[in-house]
Write a protein that holds these residues in place. Structure first.
Motif, short mmCIF file in Angstrom:
data_model
loop_
_atom_site.label_atom_id
_atom_site.label_comp_id
_atom_site.label_asym_id
_atom_site.label_seq_id
_atom_site.Cartn_x
_atom_site.Cartn_y
_atom_site.Cartn_z
N LEU A 14 5.87 15.82 -8.00
CA LEU A 14 7.35 16.11 -7.19
C LEU A 14 6.95 15.23 -5.83
O LEU A 14 7.73 14.31 -5.40
CB LEU A 14 7.46 17.29 -6.64
N SER A 15 5.69 15.27 -5.01
CA SER A 15 5.47 14.59 -3.80
C SER A 15 5.45 13.09 -4.03
O SER A 15 5.92 12.14 -3.39
CB SER A 15 4.27 15.09 -3.37
N VAL A 16 4.70 12.47 -5.32
CA VAL A 16 4.67 11.17 -5.47
C VAL A 16 6.19 10.86 -5.75
O VAL A 16 6.64 9.65 -5.29
CB VAL A 16 3.76 10.72 -6.71
N LYS A 17 7.04 11.47 -6.66
CA LYS A 17 8.36 10.96 -6.89
C LYS A 17 9.06 11.04 -5.75
O LYS A 17 9.96 9.97 -5.70
CB LYS A 17 8.79 11.91 -8.15
N VAL A 18 9.10 11.94 -4.99
CA VAL A 18 10.16 12.19 -3.89
C VAL A 18 9.80 11.04 -2.88
O VAL A 18 10.65 10.37 -2.24
CB VAL A 18 10.10 13.43 -3.25
N LEU A 19 8.62 10.84 -2.40
CA LEU A 19 8.13 9.87 -1.35
C LEU A 19 8.24 8.48 -1.90
O LEU A 19 8.11 7.50 -0.95
CB LEU A 19 6.91 10.28 -0.84
N THR A 20 8.17 8.25 -3.05
CA THR A 20 8.50 6.91 -3.66
C THR A 20 10.05 6.75 -3.50
O THR A 20 10.52 5.56 -3.05
CB THR A 20 8.22 6.87 -5.20
N GLU A 21 10.95 7.59 -3.64
CA GLU A 21 12.27 7.11 -3.59
C GLU A 21 13.02 7.60 -2.22
O GLU A 21 14.04 7.08 -2.07
CB GLU A 21 13.18 8.19 -4.59
N CYS A 22 12.43 8.36 -1.45
CA CYS A 22 12.92 8.84 -0.26
C CYS A 22 11.92 8.51 0.99
O CYS A 22 10.66 8.49 0.90
CB CYS A 22 13.24 10.18 -0.17
N ILE A 49 9.77 0.32 -3.69
CA ILE A 49 9.82 0.97 -4.94
C ILE A 49 10.66 2.25 -4.88
O ILE A 49 10.54 3.07 -4.08
CB ILE A 49 8.51 1.18 -5.50
N ARG A 50 11.70 2.33 -5.88
CA ARG A 50 12.81 3.32 -5.77
C ARG A 50 12.49 4.17 -7.14
O ARG A 50 13.01 5.17 -7.39
CB ARG A 50 13.83 2.86 -5.64
#
Length: 494
Positions: A206-214, A167-168
Motif C-alpha cells: 500500500l505504501s508503494v502504491k499510494v506514494l507512487t500515485e500521490c 509515474i502514476r
C-alpha cells in the motif's frame, strides 16, 4: 485521494521530542521523513475533525473545500527560519498526481495564507519514509544491486524514482518491483513481497502504491507542538463524468438520461476522529434517491441526510479495516422543455398518421386540374402549414431549453436534446414529401418512414421519465432522517 492502512508496523522506541530543522535543505534528513511518515500513520490520534464540502462549479470542475481541526503532533518536525519564526510541518492529506488541482489555496482559521512544502521537499520525505519502513521490515540496511543498470542502490534507487517522477500506476510499479531481483534473502523477500495476509507485506504494498500515485501535502503551520489549529483548503479539480470513451456504446444510456451519472470518491474516513461530508448540486441537477451513499454500511454512530440537491454525512468511529466509497447518482430534473417536446412529438405523430392515411387523396388533388377537388387541396395546404408551424414551435422550445443556469445540466441533456432536434427535421421532411412526391405509393412509404422515425424519437424521449417512475421508490431517503433523530451524534470533546 488515497489512504494508507493504519494497521502498519510501528517503529519501536519512537521519540516524542520534536526535530528542529534550520532550513529547507535539511528535509533530506532521513529522520525527518521517518517522523512525518509516522505522524501520517497516526493521524487519527491527533486529527480531530475533517469537513469536506463539494460543489459543482461547471460541467468539469468540482470545488472541494476541506477543513481540518487537529492538534500539532509532539514528535513532529519544526522548521525554524532565520528570523526565529517556528513553523510546524503537518502532513494533512494526499494529493493525487493524476488529478491536477486549480486555484489551490490553504489558509488558517483567521484567513491567513499558509505555505506548504514544495514537491521536491515532499519527495525527499516520502523517499526517506519508504527507506525507513523497508529497513524496519527486512531488519537490516537495503542491499546494493550493482548488477541492475540504473538501480545500483537497490530498492533505494527505485524509491527515489517513484517519488520524484510522474509515474502514476502504483499497482504496476509494485508488481515490477516484486519481480526484480534485489538481492534479498528468501525470508526478507517473503516479509516484503509476501501474501496480503501478512500485515507487513500488505503495508509495504500500500505504501508503494499510494506514494507512487500521490504526493503528501505538508502544511507549514505557525504553532508549537500540542497546540490546536485549524486549516482550510480550497481547490478545484477536473472531473470526467464519461470515463468510457474507449467504448462509446456503453455510455449511450447514460448520455440519453436512462442511467444517472455517478459521482464517486473515496473519503478518508479513517483519518480523523470524526468526518463530515457535504455535496451540493446546482439548480437543474438533482441527486437520485436510489444513491447508495457511503459503502460499505456505516457504523452506528452516524447520521446522513439526502435531499433533492444535497447530501450530508456526519460520522465517527469508522473501521480502519474498511475502504469506504461515497457514490451519488446525479440526473437532470427533466422539467419544462421536455413536456413541451413530448406534446410536440405526439402532434407530429398524429399529423404523420393523417398524411399517410390521406396520401391517395393528397396525390389526386395535386395531379388533378379539376376545380371540384378543392377539399383535398385545402387539406394539403393545411397539413403543410401545420407541419411548418409545429417545426418552428419545436425549434423555439429547444432553443430556449438550451440556455440553462448550469453547464452540467446542459452536458447531461446534450444527447437528449440532440434527439429532440430531430423533430423539426421530420416536420420539414414531411413538407418536402407533400410538395415533391406525386405518387400515392411513394407518399405512403415516405410518411411511413417518417412515422417510424418519429416513434423512435418518442420512445427515446419518454424512456428516461418512464424508467424513473418504475424504479423510483417514490420518496426521499427517510431512514437517514430517522437515524439522525435517534443517533447520539458527535460528542462535544471531538
Amino acid at each position: 485521494m488515497a489512504n494508507i492502512s493504519q494497521d502498519s508496523p510501528r517503529a519501536e522506541g519512537t521519540r516524542t521530542e520534536t526535530l528542529t530543522l534550520a532550513d529547507r535543505n535539511q528535509f533530506e534528513d532521513p529522520d525527518a521523513g521517518r517522523r512525518l511518515g509516522l505522524n501520517w500513520l497516526s493521524r487519527s490520534q491527533w486529527m480531530h475533525r475533517r469537513v469536506d464540502t463539494l460543489e459543482l462549479i461547471d460541467a468539469e470542475i468540482v470545488r472541494c473545500k476541506i477543513g481540518f481541526h487537529f492538534t500539532i503532533p509532539s514528535n513532529g518536525v519544526i522548521l525554524e527560519g532565520s528570523t526565529g519564526q517556528r513553523q510546524s510541518v503537518v502532513p494533512l492529506m494526499l494529493l493525487d498526481k493524476a488529478k491536477l488541482s486549480y486555484r489551490f489555496c490553504m489558509r488558517d482559521s483567521e484567513g491567513h495564507t499558509l505555505p506548504r512544502l514544495r514537491s521536491k521537499e515532499c519527495a525527499a520525505l516520502e523517499f526517506n519514509f519508504l527507506n525507513a519502513i523497508t529497513e524496519a521490515i527486512i531488519g537490516e540496511a537495503i542491499p546494493q544491486t550493482p548488477w541492475l543498470p540504473g538501480l545500483p542502490d537497490g530498492l533505494t534507487s527505485a524509491f527515489r524514482r517513484i517519488t520524484t517522477s510522474t509515474i502514476r500506476d502504483g499497482e504496476t510499479t509494485y508488481n515490477l518491483m516484486r519481480s526484480t531481483p534485489w538481492g534479498l534473502r528468501d525470508e526478507q523477500h517473503d516479509l516484503l513481497f509476501g501474501e496480503s495476509s501478512n500485515p507487513a507485506s500488505e503495508f509495504f504494498r500500500l505504501s508503494v502504491k499510494v506514494l507512487t500515485e500521490c504526493h503528501m501535502l505538508c502544511a507549514l503551520v505557525p504553532g508549537e507542538p500540542d497546540s490546536e489549529c485549524m486549516v482550510k483548503i480550497t481547490s478545484d479539480t477536473a472531473h470526467d463524468w464519461f470515463l468510457d470513451r474507449g467504448k462509446l456504446w456503453r455510455g449511450i444510456p447514460r448520455r440519453l438520461g436512462w442511467v444517472p451519472l455517478e459521482f464517486r470518491i473515496q473519503p478518508p474516513v479513517g483519518d480523523p476522529r470524526s468526518y463530515h461530508c457535504e455535496f451540493w448540486t446546482p439548480s437543474g441537477v438533482e441527486i437520485d434517491s436510489r444513491s447508495p451513499g457511503l459503502t460499505p454500511a456505516l457504523p452506528k454512530a452516524h447520521f446522513g441526510f439526502l435531499s433533492k440537491h444535497g447530501f450530508h454525512l456526519a460520522a465517527h468511529d469508522f473501521s480502519n479495516r474498511q475502504a469506504y466509497t461515497l457514490v451519488l447518482q446525479l440526473r437532470s430534473e427533466l422539467t419544462g422543455w421536455l413536456s413541451a417536446t413530448l406534446a410536440t412529438c405526439l402532434v407530429v405523430l398524429a399529423l404523420l398518421w393523417v398524411g399517410r392515411a390521406k396520401s391517395p387523396e393528397l396525390v389526386d388533388a395535386k395531379n388533378s386540374t379539376d376545380a371540384l377537388s378543392g377539399t383535398p387541396l385545402n387539406l394539403t395546404v393545411l397539413l403543410t402549414t401545420i407541419f411548418l408551424a409545429v417545426g418552428a414551435a419545436s425549434i423555439t422550445v429547444l432553443a430556449r431549453s438550451s440556455s440553462k443556469t448550469h453547464a452540467l445540466e446542459d452536458k447531461i441533456l446534450a444527447a437528449l436534446r440532440g434527439v429532440s432536434w430531430c423533430i423539426p427535421i421530420v416536420c420539414f421532411s414531411a413538407v418536402l414529401i407533400l410538395f415533391c412526391v406525386n405518387s400515392s405509393e411513394r407518399m405512403k412509404l415516405g410518411f411511413l418512414v417518417l412515422l417510424l422515425i418519429q416513434c423512435a424519437i418518442f420512445v427515446l424521449l419518454i424512456l428516461p421519465s418512464y424508467i424513473r417512475r418504475i424504479t423510483n421508490p417514490g420518496h426521499r431517503v427517510t431512514d437517514a432522517r430517522r437515524e439522525a433523530t435517534y443517533s447520539p451524534g458527535l460528542s462535544s470533546d471531538e
